[in-house]
Design an enzyme around this catalytic site. Structure first.
Site, mmCIF file in Angstrom:
data_model
loop_
_atom_site.group_PDB
_atom_site.id
_atom_site.type_symbol
_atom_site.label_atom_id
_atom_site.label_comp_id
_atom_site.label_asym_id
_atom_site.label_seq_id
_atom_site.Cartn_x
_atom_site.Cartn_y
_atom_site.Cartn_z
ATOM 1 N N GLU B 47 0.819 -1.310 -0.001
ATOM 2 C CA GLU B 47 -0.018 0.105 0.055
ATOM 3 C C GLU B 47 0.686 1.200 -0.095
ATOM 4 O O GLU B 47 0.473 2.318 -0.627
ATOM 5 C CB GLU B 47 -0.699 -0.024 1.091
ATOM 6 C CG GLU B 47 -2.188 -0.731 0.985
ATOM 7 C CD GLU B 47 -2.061 -2.292 1.285
ATOM 8 O OE1 GLU B 47 -0.928 -2.519 1.916
ATOM 9 O OE2 GLU B 47 -2.878 -3.138 1.047
ATOM 10 N N HIS B 116 -10.132 -5.211 10.712
ATOM 11 C CA HIS B 116 -10.826 -4.618 9.427
ATOM 12 C C HIS B 116 -12.109 -3.933 9.321
ATOM 13 O O HIS B 116 -12.863 -4.022 8.720
ATOM 14 C CB HIS B 116 -11.122 -6.153 8.562
ATOM 15 C CG HIS B 116 -10.098 -6.760 7.952
ATOM 16 N ND1 HIS B 116 -9.028 -7.379 8.636
ATOM 17 C CD2 HIS B 116 -9.491 -6.891 6.674
ATOM 18 C CE1 HIS B 116 -8.063 -7.760 7.811
ATOM 19 N NE2 HIS B 116 -8.451 -7.647 6.377
#
Lengths: 398, 317
Positions: B47, B116
């Site tokens: 990322e 998450h």
């Protein structure tokens, strides 16, 4: 290799003398005039020492010598001298408290910015970290633009809003303050060149300290996957702030750390070697994809103005580098030994650089501090927000 | 995205699984076939690196859409979003632009536990230089996405995984290629006169359900869909409070320093304070890392009941 010893000696702090044992450019065989170039100008040939270059999985070695015209040589000399004078002026202004905050000088490392600029076009790009003044100047930012920015004045390249670490210029993407974050940005600039289909590339620069950041390796990986026209350039000045390279890096062969990406190591104290290596690297990256370069160099001053630079290395080491490895003296000796120009001609360039910087300092001092109204400007694109609605420190009372 | 890619050659999409896999949630389905691998780029799972590359491309004048498979993973890349994308225009004195979109699902999904299930509205909403939008409906999703891509600034688009499968009725206007929702303007989803409920993303639906419940008891709630987190359309909230004199905020994120906290503070500093007949009440996600077990997860996210209770408390009923 001598360069290996150079770096490992810095790592262990032992046998400092080997730091200075690699071939001095002043000892390189003198040049001979070899004829004329396409423009009919007289050219000189300068040989490199074998240890000026090393490569990793790279077949297209830089040449063992380079031709150069008088104009090219004098320009390289002038550009290095401009950077040194700029940094000297910055040093003085900082000590006079006219520059605040962080200020990282590149004195000693000028050959990299000057040699790189001479090997690329204005369509190519450069991005680097906070030791950025010289690159900005080379890219075309004015001396007043740089110095005024350091002083936080309106005439600065960022109108006084960026400061020393955030200087920008034509195809120069800063001036970035977060160690290592500029490396993927440079790969992104290269992606833009490839996307547009133009034959241009980007030098994405970082220091030996930043070379250990994880995102550097992320950028290597994607640059190779997508064959981006980027050259990852590690300016190895042997110390990341006060940490010797070998205390931070499991391998100080920075030019090999792209693994699957070919690499070149170059003597970063020899501007002609830098220019030749960058020329080769530029062509390679546009045709084939990424390359990792390591410029072995040395900064004479501390990491920043707050670092005397003498607690983690000896004064003797610094003095020896200055007296035997200096990039400006090295080129000067080559020019004089080859009879390319006279001492007076070089002194005229010294003076030109000094006058330019003196004038830039005066212009910068005369430039006003930013008007208070610009505080809220440039946060977003003009027209896409109302600066008058930006909240300041004084609350809006009912 | 398809319409904007057709409209502007410099718009391209990159992220994990966006191309050959058609997107982890099939959001980019068909784009690779249509635009090729130059403009729809699969990235490795890195990322920070790919966000940095996307920002670099934007600084050089392209218009990347950088997808995070979920915004939870954007935390790996937050330096590039905040330090490289949001601040460069200012640091360069306006000489360098960064027209980029960061998008992906944000906030809690279902049964995916703590790492998450996090809302980043407050995180990105606090950063000058970023614009942040949080769509609720299909109309929002399309209009805000197109506006974000066309915007010359870095824009964070906080989508919601649980809304990807929900259908909405839309007008012909919304279906038009020219339909764009202005960033920075809230939408009054339901007009009312007794209490103002402000929400963003999926909780807007809960607020509407709560309003329907309350209507049965004769309470007329006005429901405001924020649409934008930054700029925050406080003016619309103020106007509503002048009418209703009561405010309840609803969000899925954590309470401390959240969107509701900011709204409460700004309302208290505004002329709307004099129109409030009771204190502002925040309905938020619970102040805990998201648990996995279904019954505990349900207790950690705001429900219709929480909103109904808050409104009744506000109205002293």
């Amino acid at each position: 290799m001598l360069f290996n010893r150079l770096v490992s000696s810095a790592a262990t702090s032992s046998s400092r003398r080997s730091l200075f044992s690699f071939s001095s450019s002043t000892k390189t065989p003198a040049a001979a005039a070899i004829g004329t170039n396409a423009a009919g100008e007289k050219t000189y040939s300068f040989a490199f020492a074998p240890e000026d270059f090393d490569t990793h999985n790279f077949n297209a070695l830089p040449s063992t010598s380079t031709p150069a015209t008088k104009a090219e040589l004098l320009d390289l000399y002038l550009q290095m001298q401009r950077i040194r004078r700029l940094e000297t002026a910055s040093d003085q202004l900082y000590k006079s408290k006219l520059i605040r905050g962080f200020c990282h000088l590149s004195t000693g490392q000028e050959a990299i910015a000057a040699g790189m600029e001479a090997s690329i076009t204005k369509k190519d790009s450069i991005i680097t970290a906070y030791r950025c003044h010289g690159f900005a100047l080379g890219r075309g930012a004015s001396a007043t633009g740089v110095i005024a920015e350091l002083m936080g004045r309106t005439a600065g390249t960022s109108k006084g809003k960026g400061g020393s670490m955030h200087i920008f210029g034509p195809e120069f993407y800063g001036g970035n303050g977060i160690v290592g974050a500029q490396v993927p940005l440079g790969a992104g600039v290269a992606l833009a060149h490839k996307y547009r289909g133009i034959p241009a590339m980007c030098f994405s620069l970082y220091g030996d300290g930043a070379a250990n950041q994880g995102q550097v390796f992320e950028a290597y990986n994607m640059a190779k996957l997508w064959n981006l026209p980027v050259v990852f350039g590690c300016e190895n000045n042997l110390y990341g702030m006060g940490t010797a390279a070998g205390r931070a890096a499991a391998s100080t062969k920075y030019f090999t750390r792209g693994d699957y990406i070919p690499g070149i190591r170059v003597n970063g104290m020899d501007v002609l070697a830098v220019k030749e290596a960058c020329r080769v690297a530029r062509e390679y990256s546009i045709a084939n994809g990424p390359l990792v370069m390591e410029f072995v160099t040395y900064r004479y001053g501390g990491h920043s103005m707050s670092d005397p630079g003498t607690t983690y290395r000896s004064r003797e080491e610094i003095q020896n580098m200055r007296s035997t490895r200096d990039c400006i003296n090295g080129l000067k000796n080559r020019i004089l030994e080859a009879g390319v120009a006279t001492e007076e001609e070089l002194k005229a360039l010294d003076k030109a650089a000094r006058v330019e910087m003196d004038q830039a300092v005066e212009e910068s001092k005369a430039s006003p501090e930013p008007a208070l109204e610009v505080l809220n400007e440039d946060i977003y694109a003009p027209g896409s927000y109302n600066p008058a609605e930006v909240r300041g420190c004084e609350p809006k009372y009912l | 995205m398809d319409e904007e890619m057709a409209r502007d050659e410099t718009v391209f999409l990159l992220g994990e699984e966006v191309a050959q896999y058609n997107g982890a949630y099939k959001v980019s389905k068909g784009l690779l076939e249509k635009y090729g691998d130059k403009r729809v780029i699969d990235t490795p799972i890195t990322e920070m690196g790919f966000a940095g590359i996307a920002v670099g491309a934007a600084l050089a004048g392209l218009k990347p859409i950088c997808e995070f498979m979920t915004f939870n993973f954007s935390m790996q890349a937050i330096d590039q979003v905040v330090n490289s994308a949001a601040k460069t225009r200012y640091m360069s004195g306006g000489t360098i632009e960064c027209p980029i979109v960061f998008r992906g699902p944000n906030g809690a999904a279902a049964g995916v536990a703590a790492q998450h299930s996090q809302c980043f509205a407050a995180w990105y909403g606090s950063v000058p230089g970023l614009k942040v939008v949080s769509p609720y409906s299909a109309e929002d999703a399309k209009g805000l996405m197109k506006a974000a891509i066309r915007d010359p600034n870095p824009v964070v688009v906080l989508e919601n995984e649980l809304m990807y499968g929900i259908s909405f009725e839309v007008s012909d206007e919304v279906l038009s290629k020219d339909f764009v929702v202005e960033i920075g303007k809230a939408k009054i989803e339901l007009e009312g006169s007794d209490v103002t409920i402000v929400a963003h993303s999926r909780p807007v639906g809960f607020a509407l359900e709560a309003a329907a419940e309350l209507a049965k008891e004769g309470i007329k709630a006005e429901v405001i869909n924020l649409r934008s987190i930054r700029p925050l359309d406080v003016a619309t909230i103020i106007e509503s409070i002048k009418k209703t004199n009561h405010l309840v905020t609803v969000e899925g994120g954590w309470p401390q320093f959240g969107v509701g906290s900011e709204i409460a503070a700004q309302i208290m500093e505004s002329e709307a304070f004099d129109h409030l007949d009771s204190p502002v009440i925040r309905v938020t996600g619970a102040d805990i890392p998201m648990p996995y077990a279904k019954n505990l997860e349900e207790l950690s996210l705001p429900s219709v009941n929480n909103i109904v209770n808050a409104v009744k408390k506000s109205l002293n009923k």
